[in-house]
Design an enzyme around this catalytic site. Structure first.
Site, mmCIF file in Angstrom:
data_model
loop_
_atom_site.group_PDB
_atom_site.id
_atom_site.type_symbol
_atom_site.label_atom_id
_atom_site.label_comp_id
_atom_site.label_asym_id
_atom_site.label_seq_id
_atom_site.Cartn_x
_atom_site.Cartn_y
_atom_site.Cartn_z
ATOM 1 N N THR A 179 -35.077 4.603 -43.260
ATOM 2 C CA THR A 179 -35.036 6.358 -43.410
ATOM 3 C C THR A 179 -35.816 7.052 -44.170
ATOM 4 O O THR A 179 -36.358 6.504 -44.629
ATOM 5 C CB THR A 179 -33.489 6.654 -44.592
ATOM 6 O OG1 THR A 179 -33.507 8.121 -44.753
ATOM 7 C CG2 THR A 179 -33.069 6.076 -45.869
ATOM 8 N N ASP A 180 -36.208 8.724 -43.871
ATOM 9 C CA ASP A 180 -37.451 9.001 -43.836
ATOM 10 C C ASP A 180 -37.305 8.817 -45.562
ATOM 11 O O ASP A 180 -38.733 9.760 -46.255
ATOM 12 C CB ASP A 180 -37.859 10.773 -43.292
ATOM 13 C CG ASP A 180 -36.115 11.544 -43.523
ATOM 14 O OD1 ASP A 180 -35.769 11.080 -44.488
ATOM 15 O OD2 ASP A 180 -36.780 12.064 -42.625
ATOM 16 N N GLU A 181 -36.556 8.800 -46.273
ATOM 17 C CA GLU A 181 -36.018 9.204 -48.044
ATOM 18 C C GLU A 181 -36.952 8.700 -48.374
ATOM 19 O O GLU A 181 -37.089 8.315 -49.306
ATOM 20 C CB GLU A 181 -34.419 9.464 -48.538
ATOM 21 C CG GLU A 181 -33.880 10.958 -47.133
ATOM 22 C CD GLU A 181 -32.271 10.825 -48.243
ATOM 23 O OE1 GLU A 181 -32.582 10.585 -49.363
ATOM 24 O OE2 GLU A 181 -31.518 10.970 -46.871
ATOM 25 N N TYR A 225 -30.428 6.030 -53.421
ATOM 26 C CA TYR A 225 -30.084 5.641 -52.427
ATOM 27 C C TYR A 225 -31.464 5.250 -51.287
ATOM 28 O O TYR A 225 -31.533 4.382 -50.856
ATOM 29 C CB TYR A 225 -29.492 6.901 -51.595
ATOM 30 C CG TYR A 225 -29.605 6.592 -50.266
ATOM 31 C CD1 TYR A 225 -28.555 6.073 -49.171
ATOM 32 C CD2 TYR A 225 -30.606 7.458 -49.360
ATOM 33 C CE1 TYR A 225 -28.825 5.696 -48.116
ATOM 34 C CE2 TYR A 225 -30.178 7.670 -47.872
ATOM 35 C CZ TYR A 225 -29.565 6.383 -47.186
ATOM 36 O OH TYR A 225 -29.722 6.308 -45.599
ATOM 37 N N LYS A 249 -32.829 1.655 -50.663
ATOM 38 C CA LYS A 249 -33.276 1.859 -48.747
ATOM 39 C C LYS A 249 -34.661 0.644 -48.777
ATOM 40 O O LYS A 249 -35.036 -0.399 -47.639
ATOM 41 C CB LYS A 249 -32.940 2.622 -47.713
ATOM 42 C CG LYS A 249 -31.961 3.269 -47.788
ATOM 43 C CD LYS A 249 -30.678 2.445 -46.713
ATOM 44 C CE LYS A 249 -31.322 2.753 -45.133
ATOM 45 N NZ LYS A 249 -30.553 1.540 -44.603
HETATM 46 N N1 LIG Z 1 -26.993 9.580 -41.130
HETATM 47 C C1 LIG Z 1 -28.270 10.287 -40.788
HETATM 48 O O1 LIG Z 1 -28.409 11.182 -40.934
HETATM 49 C C2 LIG Z 1 -28.900 8.835 -41.667
HETATM 50 C C3 LIG Z 1 -30.471 8.961 -41.571
HETATM 51 C C4 LIG Z 1 -31.451 8.329 -41.641
HETATM 52 C C5 LIG Z 1 -31.262 6.320 -41.719
HETATM 53 N N2 LIG Z 1 -29.399 5.789 -41.800
HETATM 54 C C6 LIG Z 1 -29.212 4.982 -42.019
HETATM 55 O O2 LIG Z 1 -28.702 5.282 -40.932
HETATM 56 C C7 LIG Z 1 -27.241 3.768 -41.691
HETATM 57 C C8 LIG Z 1 -25.926 4.150 -41.236
HETATM 58 O O3 LIG Z 1 -26.122 5.353 -41.367
HETATM 59 P P1 LIG Z 1 -24.394 6.150 -41.209
HETATM 60 O O4 LIG Z 1 -24.792 7.696 -40.844
HETATM 61 O O5 LIG Z 1 -24.080 5.741 -39.876
HETATM 62 O O6 LIG Z 1 -23.590 5.516 -42.358
HETATM 63 P P2 LIG Z 1 -22.190 5.991 -42.431
HETATM 64 O O7 LIG Z 1 -22.066 5.872 -44.141
HETATM 65 O O8 LIG Z 1 -21.718 6.500 -41.396
HETATM 66 O O9 LIG Z 1 -21.865 3.865 -42.082
HETATM 67 C C9 LIG Z 1 -22.004 3.266 -42.983
HETATM 68 C C10 LIG Z 1 -20.726 1.924 -41.675
HETATM 69 O O10 LIG Z 1 -20.954 0.731 -43.005
HETATM 70 C C11 LIG Z 1 -20.030 -0.193 -43.002
HETATM 71 N N3 LIG Z 1 -20.741 -0.849 -44.731
HETATM 72 C C12 LIG Z 1 -21.278 -0.057 -45.681
HETATM 73 N N4 LIG Z 1 -21.220 -0.615 -46.632
HETATM 74 C C13 LIG Z 1 -20.661 -2.093 -46.050
HETATM 75 C C14 LIG Z 1 -20.660 -3.495 -46.390
HETATM 76 N N5 LIG Z 1 -20.611 -3.862 -47.433
HETATM 77 N N6 LIG Z 1 -20.269 -4.692 -45.340
HETATM 78 C C15 LIG Z 1 -20.110 -4.150 -43.768
HETATM 79 N N7 LIG Z 1 -20.423 -2.932 -43.614
HETATM 80 C C16 LIG Z 1 -20.211 -1.825 -44.737
HETATM 81 C C17 LIG Z 1 -19.269 0.989 -43.252
HETATM 82 O O11 LIG Z 1 -18.008 0.799 -43.932
HETATM 83 C C18 LIG Z 1 -19.705 2.173 -42.460
HETATM 84 O O12 LIG Z 1 -19.036 2.102 -41.185
HETATM 85 C C19 LIG Z 1 -27.888 3.293 -42.509
HETATM 86 O O13 LIG Z 1 -28.228 2.446 -42.993
HETATM 87 C C20 LIG Z 1 -28.558 5.212 -43.360
HETATM 88 O O14 LIG Z 1 -28.979 4.479 -44.219
HETATM 89 C C21 LIG Z 1 -28.738 7.195 -42.032
#
Ligand SMILES: NC(=O)c1ccc[n+]([C@@H]2O[C@H](COP(=O)([O-])OP(=O)(O)OC[C@H]3O[C@@H](n4cnc5c(N)ncnc54)[C@H](O)[C@@H]3O)[C@@H](O)[C@H]2O)c1
Length: 335
Positions: A124-126, A150, A154
């Site tokens: 993430t950008d964060e 968070y 990451k």
């Molecule tokens: N959503 C955003 O805007 C965004 C932006 C930048 C980066 N990200 C990164 O992208 C990735 C996905 O984000 P998202 O928004 O789809 O997240 P989300 O919270 O919608 O989904 C996370 C998924 O991971 C699963 N999970 C959590 N803990 C787990 C574990 N211990 N073992 C197996 N599965 C597990 C959850 O059940 C869920 O299905 C993350 O790594 C997040 O940091 C997201």
């Protein structure tokens, strides 16, 4: 033909990625390893349940036995699994440290043992901290200065991934992206929360003055950028994925307008502790691989609003009976 292990594939971006990959690479096998936390929704993958190229394994990335089972015969790992909600991390960092850091550690050790051809980590950008209004965007060379638990978890996982490349030559790549939005996003996050609140006749809770700026990317563009890095990225490298910068108040106004509401539907709420002011990403390095986004913010928002209007069956059960997260006497508004 490749076999991909997608972790966290029942989450927002992961489920979009699985749909995208099976559509664009119909000969490949996809295994989805997901612990189905509150953020994991198998309903998001209902339409591909019977696809012979898709397998779901319920399991935890912190559990070596679960990961070992899921990694069998895998060529590429795409690690989406994470605790992803900043407000929840402010309330309790421990699940973030556990899944995001320890879980990534288990995945890396197992991927090394299985000699996977690529370990792609979603970040993430964060991790880069925050920007002032006139600061230049983050690049791959910006030092990590995470400000929330968070973001710190990451950042720690990214460093662990890089260490596996430098120490063991595990073929890794990383993408750091901004705020994704689109279908199948949990209504705890800003855009789906605001859309669904208005569809339910409720106000939208805007933190502070809504001046905070985010780099928004439509989720299908994130999926295609990950595909570009998997197919054309250089091993050991990080790529920033850029989007459209928008102030939260602008995003709110666009959603209100699209749903025929005026600003009296905004409910001003207290700001988040340590709320990062601005994120922005320079994606020149990624664009040099030939990637281009297909959707600008307004086009992505139109698609997203249409999807939430047409798919109440998906989001309504998620909003029912779920208590609001309360970060230090503030509720979770997903910004
Ligand atoms: N959503 C955003 O805007 C965004 C932006 C930048 C980066 N990200 C990164 O992208 C990735 C996905 O984000 P998202 O928004 O789809 O997240 P989300 O919270 O919608 O989904 C996370 C998924 O991971 C699963 N999970 C959590 N803990 C787990 C574990 N211990 N073992 C197996 N599965 C597990 C959850 O059940 C869920 O299905 C993350 O790594 C997040 O940091 C997201």
């Amino acid at each position: 033909m490749s076999k991909l292990l997608v972790t966290g594939g029942a989450g927002f971006i992961g489920s979009n990625f699985i749909h995208y990959w099976l559509r664009t690479h119909p000969g490949d096998q996809v295994v989805n390893l997901d612990a189905l936390t509150y953020a994991g929704h198998l309903e998001s993958l209902k339409d591909i349940e019977g696809n012979p190229n898709y397998t779901f394994i319920k399991g935890d990335i912190t559990d070596a036995a679960d990961v070992e089972k899921a990694m069998a015969g895998v060529d590429m790992v795409v690690n989406f699994a994470a605790e992803s909600h900043v407000d929840r991390s402010i309330m309790d960092p421990s699940p973030f440290i556990n899944t995001n850091v320890m879980g990534t550690g288990v995945l890396l050790a197992t991927a090394l043992k299985h000699e996977v051809k690529r370990f792609h980590h979603i970040s993430t950008d964060e991790t880069y901290g925050q920007l002032g209004l006139n600061d230049p965007p983050f690049t791959e060379n910006t030092p990590y200065r995470p400000r929330s638990p968070y973001a710190a978890s990451k950042a720690a996982s990214d460093l662990l991934v890089i260490s596996y490349y430098r120490t063991y030559k595990l073929p890794i790549t990383i993408t750091n992206c901004g705020n994704n939005f689109g279908p199948y996003q949990d209504p705890e996050k800003l855009i789906p929360r605001f859309i669904t609140n208005l569809l339910e006749g409720q106000k939208v809770p805007l933190m502070g003055q809504g001046e905070n700026i985010r780099d928004w990317i439509f989720v299908l563009d994130d999926c295609s950028s990950i595909e570009t890095v998997l197919l054309h990225g250089q091993v050991g490298e990080t790529y920033c994925i850029g989007g459209d910068q928008q102030r939260n108040i602008e995003v709110t106004r666009k959603i209100l307008k699209a749903l025929g509401k005026d600003e009296s539907w905004i409910e001003r709420v207290a700001d988040r502790l340590g709320h990062d002011f601005r994120y922005a990403l320079d994606d020149t390095k990624l664009q040099n691989l030939g990637w281009k986004p297909e959707f600008n913010f307004d086009q992505g928002l139109d698609e997203t609003i249409k999807w939430y209007k047409e798919n109440e069956w998906w989001w309504r059960p998620l909003k029912q009976g779920r208590p609001n997260v309360d970060a230090s006497a503030q509720k979770s508004y997903g910004q």
